[in-house]
Design a protein around this motif. Structure first.
Motif, PDB file in Angstrom:
ATOM      1  N   GLU A   1      -2.043   7.807  -6.757  1.00  0.00           N
ATOM      2  CA  GLU A   1      -0.660   7.335  -6.863  1.00  0.00           C
ATOM      3  C   GLU A   1      -0.558   6.308  -7.989  1.00  0.00           C
ATOM      4  O   GLU A   1      -1.321   5.347  -8.034  1.00  0.00           O
TER       5      GLU A   1
ATOM      6  N   ARG B   1       1.409  -0.440 -12.360  1.00  0.00           N
ATOM      7  CA  ARG B   1       1.275  -1.460 -11.301  1.00  0.00           C
ATOM      8  C   ARG B   1       2.328  -1.346 -10.215  1.00  0.00           C
ATOM      9  O   ARG B   1       2.071  -1.680  -9.061  1.00  0.00           O
TER      10      ARG B   1
ATOM     11  N   ASN C   1      -1.716   1.485  -5.679  1.00  0.00           N
ATOM     12  CA  ASN C   1      -2.436   0.649  -4.728  1.00  0.00           C
ATOM     13  C   ASN C   1      -3.838   0.505  -5.313  1.00  0.00           C
ATOM     14  O   ASN C   1      -4.617   1.462  -5.344  1.00  0.00           O
TER      15      ASN C   1
END
Length: 122
Positions: free
Chosen positions: A14, A101, A105
């Motif tokens: 992700e 960012r 995670n």
């Protein structure tokens, strides 16, 4: 898993923006996925060879009996993770992962990249 599969797997993290596999003896990129007009993965990979070389020189000069697990560079909008592969895998290579960012995670990304590293066959 081969290089292309490993890079695709790393891009599944992700927030991933781009990933590359770089030889830190030559600074040459062996493979890459992602990137954009603002992220030249080949130039970034070549530049980050100097980061690894500097850290390895520091470890040697301090006579530390240790190895680099990963190097994290935190920017205002991105995380950059540099993960050297064990030299037992053949040559002196590192995975370079760039994350957004706001969407990433960091702990999960580091864990995921460690799994990719362990499965990669060069």
């Amino acid at each position: 898993m081969n290089i292309d599969e490993a890079l695709r797997e790393a891009m599944a993290v992700e927030g991933a923006v781009g990933v590359s596999l770089v030889d830190y003896d030559s600074g040459m990129t062996l493979g890459q996925q992602g990137g954009n007009a603002l992220l030249d993965l080949e130039a970034a990979g070549a530049g980050n060879t100097e980061v690894i070389r500097a850290k390895l020189r520091t470890i040697a000069s301090l006579q530390l009996d240790d190895t680099i697990e990963d190097i994290l560079i935190t920017l205002q909008r991105q995380y950059h993770i540099i993960r050297p592969l064990p030299e037992a895998k053949g040559s002196r290579l590192f995975l370079y992962l760039v994350l957004d960012r706001t969407r990433a995670n960091l702990a999960l990304a580091r864990h995921h990249l460690r799994r990719v590293d362990q499965a990669l066959i060069v």
